[in-house]
Design an enzyme around this catalytic site. Sequence first.
Site, PDB file in Angstrom:
ATOM      1  N   CYS A  82       0.837  -1.213   0.000  1.00  0.00           N
ATOM      2  CA  CYS A  82       0.000   0.000   0.000  1.00  0.00           C
ATOM      3  C   CYS A  82       0.863   1.251   0.000  1.00  0.00           C
ATOM      4  O   CYS A  82       0.595   2.206  -0.734  1.00  0.00           O
ATOM      5  CB  CYS A  82      -0.923   0.004   1.216  1.00  0.00           C
ATOM      6  SG  CYS A  82      -0.106  -0.422   2.768  1.00  0.00           S
ATOM      7  N   HIS A 132      -2.814   5.526   6.384  1.00  0.00           N
ATOM      8  CA  HIS A 132      -1.467   6.046   6.601  1.00  0.00           C
ATOM      9  C   HIS A 132      -1.442   7.518   6.196  1.00  0.00           C
ATOM     10  O   HIS A 132      -2.264   7.963   5.400  1.00  0.00           O
ATOM     11  CB  HIS A 132      -0.451   5.333   5.699  1.00  0.00           C
ATOM     12  CG  HIS A 132      -0.383   3.844   5.842  1.00  0.00           C
ATOM     13  ND1 HIS A 132      -0.112   3.223   7.020  1.00  0.00           N
ATOM     14  CD2 HIS A 132      -0.517   2.848   4.931  1.00  0.00           C
ATOM     15  CE1 HIS A 132      -0.084   1.896   6.831  1.00  0.00           C
ATOM     16  NE2 HIS A 132      -0.339   1.652   5.567  1.00  0.00           N
TER      17      HIS A 132
HETATM   18  N1  LIG Z   1      -3.990  -4.933   5.251  1.00  0.00           N
HETATM   19  C1  LIG Z   1      -3.248  -4.080   4.630  1.00  0.00           C
HETATM   20  O1  LIG Z   1      -3.255  -2.955   5.011  1.00  0.00           O
HETATM   21  C2  LIG Z   1      -2.427  -4.488   3.419  1.00  0.00           C
HETATM   22  C3  LIG Z   1      -2.164  -3.522   2.452  1.00  0.00           C
HETATM   23  C4  LIG Z   1      -1.433  -3.883   1.331  1.00  0.00           C
HETATM   24  C5  LIG Z   1      -0.897  -5.160   1.221  1.00  0.00           C
HETATM   25  N2  LIG Z   1      -1.153  -6.061   2.215  1.00  0.00           N
HETATM   26  C6  LIG Z   1      -0.574  -7.391   2.033  1.00  0.00           C
HETATM   27  O2  LIG Z   1      -1.577  -8.248   1.595  1.00  0.00           O
HETATM   28  C7  LIG Z   1      -1.349  -9.558   2.113  1.00  0.00           C
HETATM   29  C8  LIG Z   1      -2.577  -9.982   2.877  1.00  0.00           C
HETATM   30  O3  LIG Z   1      -2.765  -9.087   3.945  1.00  0.00           O
HETATM   31  P1  LIG Z   1      -4.192  -8.893   4.629  1.00  0.00           P
HETATM   32  O4  LIG Z   1      -4.119  -7.622   5.389  1.00  0.00           O
HETATM   33  O5  LIG Z   1      -5.261  -9.081   3.637  1.00  0.00           O
HETATM   34  O6  LIG Z   1      -4.174 -10.069   5.670  1.00  0.00           O
HETATM   35  P2  LIG Z   1      -5.414 -10.710   6.436  1.00  0.00           P
HETATM   36  O7  LIG Z   1      -4.859 -11.349   7.626  1.00  0.00           O
HETATM   37  O8  LIG Z   1      -6.508  -9.709   6.579  1.00  0.00           O
HETATM   38  O9  LIG Z   1      -5.954 -11.808   5.425  1.00  0.00           O
HETATM   39  C9  LIG Z   1      -5.221 -12.937   5.112  1.00  0.00           C
HETATM   40  C10 LIG Z   1      -6.175 -14.097   4.995  1.00  0.00           C
HETATM   41  O10 LIG Z   1      -5.446 -15.258   4.589  1.00  0.00           O
HETATM   42  C11 LIG Z   1      -5.877 -16.347   5.384  1.00  0.00           C
HETATM   43  N3  LIG Z   1      -4.837 -17.366   5.401  1.00  0.00           N
HETATM   44  C12 LIG Z   1      -3.896 -17.598   6.352  1.00  0.00           C
HETATM   45  N4  LIG Z   1      -3.139 -18.644   5.986  1.00  0.00           N
HETATM   46  C13 LIG Z   1      -3.597 -19.064   4.782  1.00  0.00           C
HETATM   47  C14 LIG Z   1      -3.226 -20.097   3.908  1.00  0.00           C
HETATM   48  N5  LIG Z   1      -2.205 -20.901   4.183  1.00  0.00           N
HETATM   49  N6  LIG Z   1      -3.931 -20.244   2.780  1.00  0.00           N
HETATM   50  C15 LIG Z   1      -4.957 -19.426   2.471  1.00  0.00           C
HETATM   51  N7  LIG Z   1      -5.355 -18.420   3.279  1.00  0.00           N
HETATM   52  C16 LIG Z   1      -4.662 -18.250   4.419  1.00  0.00           C
HETATM   53  C17 LIG Z   1      -6.191 -15.746   6.707  1.00  0.00           C
HETATM   54  O11 LIG Z   1      -7.087 -16.568   7.425  1.00  0.00           O
HETATM   55  C18 LIG Z   1      -6.842 -14.436   6.308  1.00  0.00           C
HETATM   56  O12 LIG Z   1      -8.219 -14.595   6.093  1.00  0.00           O
HETATM   57  C19 LIG Z   1      -0.084  -9.458   2.939  1.00  0.00           C
HETATM   58  O13 LIG Z   1       1.026  -9.761   2.096  1.00  0.00           O
HETATM   59  C20 LIG Z   1      -0.045  -7.997   3.306  1.00  0.00           C
HETATM   60  O14 LIG Z   1       1.264  -7.556   3.576  1.00  0.00           O
HETATM   61  C21 LIG Z   1      -1.933  -5.752   3.273  1.00  0.00           C
END
Ligand SMILES: NC(=O)c1ccc[n+]([C@@H]2O[C@H](COP(=O)([O-])OP(=O)(O)OC[C@H]3O[C@@H](n4cnc5c(N)ncnc54)[C@H](O)[C@@H]3O)[C@@H](O)[C@H]2O)c1
Lengths: 337, 337, 337, 337
Positions: C140, C220
Amino acid sequence: MIKVGVNGYGTIGKRVADAVTAQPDMELVGVAKTRPNFEAEAAVRKGYPLYAAIPERSDAFREGGIDLAGEVEDMVMASDVVVDTTPSGIGEQNRELYRQYDTPALFQGGEDADIADVSFNARSNYDAAEDAEFVRVVSCNTTGISRVVAPLDEAFGVEKARVTLIRRGGDPGQTSRGPINDILPDPITIPSHHGPDVNTIFPDLDIDTLGVKVPATLMHLHSFNVTLESEPTAEEVKELLSDEPRLFLVPGSAGIDGTGKLKEFAMDTGRPRGDLWENCIWAESVSMEGDDLYLFQSIHQESDVIPENVDAIRAVLGRETKEDSMALTDERLGVGL
Amino acid sequence: MIKVGVNGYGTIGKRVADAVTAQPDMELVGVAKTRPNFEAEAAVRKGYPLYAAIPERSDAFREGGIDLAGEVEDMVMASDVVVDTTPSGIGEQNRELYRQYDTPALFQGGEDADIADVSFNARSNYDAAEDAEFVRVVSCNTTGISRVVAPLDEAFGVEKARVTLIRRGGDPGQTSRGPINDILPDPITIPSHHGPDVNTIFPDLDIDTLGVKVPATLMHLHSFNVTLESEPTAEEVKELLSDEPRLFLVPGSAGIDGTGKLKEFAMDTGRPRGDLWENCIWAESVSMEGDDLYLFQSIHQESDVIPENVDAIRAVLGRETKEDSMALTDERLGVGL
Amino acid sequence: MIKVGVNGYGTIGKRVADAVTAQPDMELVGVAKTRPNFEAEAAVRKGYPLYAAIPERSDAFREGGIDLAGEVEDMVMASDVVVDTTPSGIGEQNRELYRQYDTPALFQGGEDADIADVSFNARSNYDAAEDAEFVRVVSCNTTGISRVVAPLDEAFGVEKARVTLIRRGGDPGQTSRGPINDILPDPITIPSHHGPDVNTIFPDLDIDTLGVKVPATLMHLHSFNVTLESEPTAEEVKELLSDEPRLFLVPGSAGIDGTGKLKEFAMDTGRPRGDLWENCIWAESVSMEGDDLYLFQSIHQESDVIPENVDAIRAVLGRETKEDSMALTDERLGVGL
Amino acid sequence: MIKVGVNGYGTIGKRVADAVTAQPDMELVGVAKTRPNFEAEAAVRKGYPLYAAIPERSDAFREGGIDLAGEVEDMVMASDVVVDTTPSGIGEQNRELYRQYDTPALFQGGEDADIADVSFNARSNYDAAEDAEFVRVVSCNTTGISRVVAPLDEAFGVEKARVTLIRRGGDPGQTSRGPINDILPDPITIPSHHGPDVNTIFPDLDIDTLGVKVPATLMHLHSFNVTLESEPTAEEVKELLSDEPRLFLVPGSAGIDGTGKLKEFAMDTGRPRGDLWENCIWAESVSMEGDDLYLFQSIHQESDVIPENVDAIRAVLGRETKEDSMALTDERLGVGL
Ligand SMILES: NC(=O)c1ccc[n+]([C@@H]2O[C@H](COP(=O)([O-])OP(=O)(O)OC[C@H]3O[C@@H](n4cnc5c(N)ncnc54)[C@H](O)[C@@H]3O)[C@@H](O)[C@H]2O)c1
Ligand SMILES: NC(=O)c1ccc[n+]([C@@H]2O[C@H](COP(=O)([O-])OP(=O)(O)OC[C@H]3O[C@@H](n4cnc5c(N)ncnc54)[C@H](O)[C@@H]3O)[C@@H](O)[C@H]2O)c1
Ligand SMILES: NC(=O)c1ccc[n+]([C@@H]2O[C@H](COP(=O)([O-])OP(=O)(O)OC[C@H]3O[C@@H](n4cnc5c(N)ncnc54)[C@H](O)[C@@H]3O)[C@@H](O)[C@H]2O)c1
Ligand SMILES: NC(=O)c1ccc[n+]([C@@H]2O[C@H](COP(=O)([O-])OP(=O)(O)OC[C@H]3O[C@@H](n4cnc5c(N)ncnc54)[C@H](O)[C@@H]3O)[C@@H](O)[C@H]2O)c1
């Protein structure tokens, strides 16, 4: 002189060490720490002998330029009583060590009640600790509740207590704890475990507690209801409570509206670390509706158990009466606002 | 003995009163307050003579059981110097009173720069205050910036400074201030007014500042960039800064990750109110990229201006050299960690 | 129709699923989840086929009354592209699975850059993704920086960028994350890892970044400085930026002072979840001091990468030009305020 | 068609306008606003006719490029009912205007009870509003309490209710409200004014309430105790409550631990603005100890009164029965999770 060792030098441990040092009948053998961080540095500045809590890490202290007085076993051996102030669950692991050296030990409220022979609150059951092998000083919240229940029960009789504990999410230095912007039922199930913990002090008390967690760090707030067996006036209740040295009735005229200003007042009066060892009961909140007493009290989680630990040291060794110990502790710490 | 009166007994005023009391060459005439609240109560406990800041309200003190030493005019008359620590904008209204009694006065950073003949930071322009009628001790943020800019400019030359000031939303006792869950550009316009305020100390400095406000109460954080005229190593910069008594380089080994633990350390070492009079510069953050210096510093808004006020008292009366005054102030307060 | 599977149904995954569903040239094969919680329930309500991400836990879904369409392998097999939105580090573990079925996959910014052949930001390097086996949609923050740097560099030339990233401590639903009352330099060391991440998109860019963490959940805030190679007026910069569809210049007249009101506006206009896919640049903050450009921008961490993921799906398959894809994505999502 | 005007277009007003627009038997005459800010802009985008609430400021709208449909008087004249959603205390000032045009008006909970002939909660006293000149839809907290008390009293009899209201410090967009890091007894006196407000709906109810304020923005939390006249099981209570359409029992299996995840769920299911019109009662918290019922409920202050306002419009005009109105409102809004 009672020789006291403190195992675990964090939020509670450092305050116990300072409080022990302030007593005329106690001597601080030293404190056991796991890592040479800023708290170790501060202990050194105070001249507290430092022991390595985890012997394998002794080198880290040396590399940090900190002289060790020995290892935790040495400290236990040299102590008449050990106060274990390690994180929840670690005390359990340390018990065998204390037993090995036949050293009575105090544990804190984060440990299960069955870690010790007796759960302790000075005002409520001082004498029960005498000659115990292990004593558990109950948690900040249970201490806060017990101090109010004891005089109420004696004076008016308690039919039933209902307390909502609005707990701070973490201590001021615990940067990784949340929540940031939430009000959490915690635990979601009712009644919470706090009631049964109060029952370790008052086995017959009918009490239901509800736990909540919020994004604040300074103090807990208790929303307190007690159905009494008689119907005193609010004034009579206030008088009763204001006679208790470890209860502070925050006067309405003080212009204090919350815990920020409460701690400001504590610091203005020179309290070390701004500690509030007393339950802070909002005088204006004390009220009676029929036989229902209500009040708000703020509990400084980091420090209200400190005088209790000091008393427990004397209690477990059978030194001093309850009244004498509590008075001495309070005088030396400066309890009473 | 320099006779000092403190007008306005809040966050800054009570610290100035304590600091003045700690000086061997000063005597506290008293403090002027508007209301008999918990801060008045604390002042009474310390034995500080209390003056009614608003004469019509004298009765309220009497009703609160607090004896007054007189009214604010009496205090001004009895003082060699008055430190005005009233809220922003009130100082302006008090100026005529000080002029009337021909008493030099210090104002704080909340007042406009033109309230005084000179804006003051001990390290940067101590001598400029001599014989001034009115002196303005610059704000917590400007003080924090000045203390870093002065040595950098002397040693390496400053081409340009760019500072993002991430400011606490309110002081710990200010319960009505927000935000609760936001990160506010504040002011939204860039550059913020902080840069021009630094220019009252360093008129020729090329500096752009950006202001932000967040939901925290303990300290400000400065994200600091200085393009230097030469290219020292980060080590050389750290050495330079660590020689400055009012800068504290937070060592990486201390395990301090933020302002909660910083204040914890301050309290562990016995600091009154957990005050941090020094800029707290994160040693591990000091770094050079080409001629660009970067660092993070945390600024304790409630206390960093206190030693500056003490020095300004001597400076305006022409007592002591800069070096002697700063050394005396620091020694008596306990500045230096 | 491009068949898309979403592995990991959390903050990012559920938004990607919604966005894919909204595209005329894409079809959602389904989403893989680990647990039958409220998010699974919501997916069922939307009619999204659910796959068990961890086959051993299939029973838990059944017990929760949720029908599964199969296991994650089935979903991968049926997909032309998989978008992996599992937590940081898990993507790495899933890579072999995608390779096994020869399915191109997109990873998110929480994974190391070397997980993929190319790091991706639609505006900056759309074409680089064509035919890649694995693509990483940058974080992000990196997305937010890239969208500003690209047009500035094209129009005025960027000599150096310096960005302080004031990051929200956790997303609104992440109740266990802190800090509660602190401003944390995070990482304490400077420059932070964010700059090198931007360099995966702009290899030659001279950029230094500083990371900070605060107790807020909504967005942010970037305190942005760019030394330009030419000296446009602030008006010219604003014009340039307002031409970019994924940048929203928050007008001064809107009475929006922070991220709370920004999200309120997003919800008032009917945005799903109050999402702000655009960088929100405070128009009044855009300013030039010499060749130094400054601005504040708020970045909605939960949603700014969503249009980028949609574009990356097309880019990796070589469908559509950059312009066409971005326009289609924006139109279908409703990007542009 | 019932012609409805909305005076005051803020947190409550914009939701009322949307809800009115969604009803088959109502037509939105327009909304009256004081300033041409982002909310006005959003109203324009929705096609809501805008009226100048303060005629002298009409020019400001014109300068902001916003066409006005007239002044507030025109709106009142054209309406069958006006919903006044101005800030606390302003409604009082507007009353004469509504009387002048003989237009029945609804006020909100921020006004004193005596502003209206009747205080209103659809579930509890729908019929009382018929033919009233003025009706006051009770506050978010009183609405939340009434919805639980009504069925409990009918089914089991309520002997006494004791509720601690842990209130959010401000709404998400209210950046100037605190506290930042405190838990405030608010009001400090007990019982709080909330109990008497509930008595405007249930005159004979024995209820004591305690108010607390904390640094969170999303929802209030009620710590609820009711001493019942009979002793149902917790299961029976849950069944009763789950039959009420405006109560949502948050299932334990959902993995929802607080208000952040609750609102996440609301947004996942497509709720506009993530609104939760229902009391959110934590199913796992519902418990009986003797005749004491306990439960936690989260109340979305911004939206729980919206269905009540819609019903009150029909009630005051004597259209529809209580059952029909509530069912229609719920169906059109999508109440029920
Ligand atoms: N939240 C943010 O602000 C944001 C912003 C940009 C990028 N990201 C990136 O996006 C990615 C996901 O982040 P998020 O915030 O959506 O996380 P999150 O924790 O909200 O969602 C991740 C999901 O994946 C599931 N999960 C866990 N292990 C798994 C597996 N082995 N197989 C399938 N699903 C599984 C979890 O149960 C959860 O539902 C990360 O790389 C993060 O760095 C997050
Ligand atoms: N903090 C409070 O609010 C509070 C209030 C009342 C009771 N308690 C209880 O007091 C106990 C201590 O809590 P705390 O808040 O002081 O924790 P803390 O984390 O602040 O301090 C514990 C210290 O013990 C050290 N430690 C860890 N493992 C150790 C080991 N094996 N041997 C020796 N030291 C070790 C840690 O490094 C740390 O310095 C817990 O049972 C807790 O539940 C805490
Ligand atoms: N708090 C900070 O972080 C901080 C830091 C640096 C500088 N300052 C500056 O210091 C000054 C004081 O700020 P503060 O934070 O101490 O404010 P404060 O509100 O804590 O204290 C001001 C005191 O002055 C009293 N007062 C009000 N009107 C008065 C009058 N007419 N006469 C005498 N006393 C009166 C108030 O009752 C209060 O006790 C301001 O200029 C402020 O900008 C504050
Ligand atoms: N926000 C809540 O949580 C909540 C919940 C339940 C009830 N209420 C009650 O609803 C009422 C409105 O509260 P709110 O939160 O929507 O307030 P708000 O401040 O969000 O909205 C009020 C609107 O009225 C406008 N306004 C001000 N003066 C006006 C005037 N003279 N004529 C017309 N409009 C004017 C304001 O500009 C603003 O847009 C209050 O009585 C409040 O107590 C609020």
